[in-house]
Enzyme design. Structure first.
Site: not given
Length: 216
Positions: A130, A53
């Site tokens: 995601r 991330c």
């Protein structure tokens, strides 16, 4: 033998209004209406202070000016508190020298994540995968892409996708695989036999009646 899976309720659908939201972010409260008149890239990540991330947020930050040039805003999300988001943004600045110039939704109650189908039971019941959503200036969902927990996105692809969507809208065309600005675009396919016959002499680069391209 069959394996039962839990369906994801309320998945948004392309070319329909994106789910509305009113959420706390690192820039205060934000609603979908705040982005009316601009393109919006809304993207979720599983958790703050995780390495994949972090690379994605750095990439989005590094391309923020390119998105801005396309009149496109960025908005992140994870199921963490806004205090965690602020701490993570400061950590990225301290460790990597990168400022995060866009807000991040603190979705502790998972309302936004559930509305957008970011919670995928096969991956996690408590974290957003995601997911990336491109929303147009009218608030219509134009594209959505899901990635697994383990693999980061290509931010370059989302810059390219916004450019392609904007070109398709403004020029009433389609774009081929991996189209880049300046390359030829696809002319809409004829819808009648007469139009198909006429297409062969309309001056496009025509390979067959259904496949014609042109430069812009």
């Amino acid at each position: 033998m069959t394996t039962e899976t839990t369906p994801v309720a309320g998945l948004p659908r392309l070319n329909e209004p994106a789910p509305a939201f009113d959420a706390l972010t690192t820039d205060g409260r934000k609603t979908l209406d705040d982005y009316k008149g601009k393109w919006l890239v809304l993207f979720s990540h599983p958790a703050d202070f995780t390495p994949v991330c972090t690379t994605e947020f750095i990439a989005f930050a590094n391309r923020a000016d390119d998105f801005a040039a396309l009149d496109t805003q960025l908005l992140g999300l994870s199921i963490d508190s806004h205090y965690a988001h602020i701490a993570w943004m400061r950590s990225i600045k301290d460790s990597f020298g990168v400022d995060i110039p866009f807000p991040i939704i603190a979705d502790l109650d998972m309302k936004v994540a559930q509305a957008y189908g970011m919670i995928q039971p096969g991956a996690s019941d408590t974290q957003a995968v995601r997911a990336t959503f491109v929303i147009d200036p009218e608030g219509v969902l134009r594209a959505m892409v899901y990635y697994p927990m383990t693999n980061g996105r290509s931010v370059d692809e989302f810059v390219r996708l916004v450019k392609a969507l904007q070109t398709a809208d403004s020029q009433k065309v389609a774009t081929p695989e991996n189209w880049q600005p300046g390359e030829d675009v696809i002319v809409p396919t004829p819808q009648t036999a007469a139009a198909a016959e006429a297409r062969m002499s309309e001056g496009f680069d025509t390979k067959d009646w259904y496949f014609s391209t042109k430069s812009l």
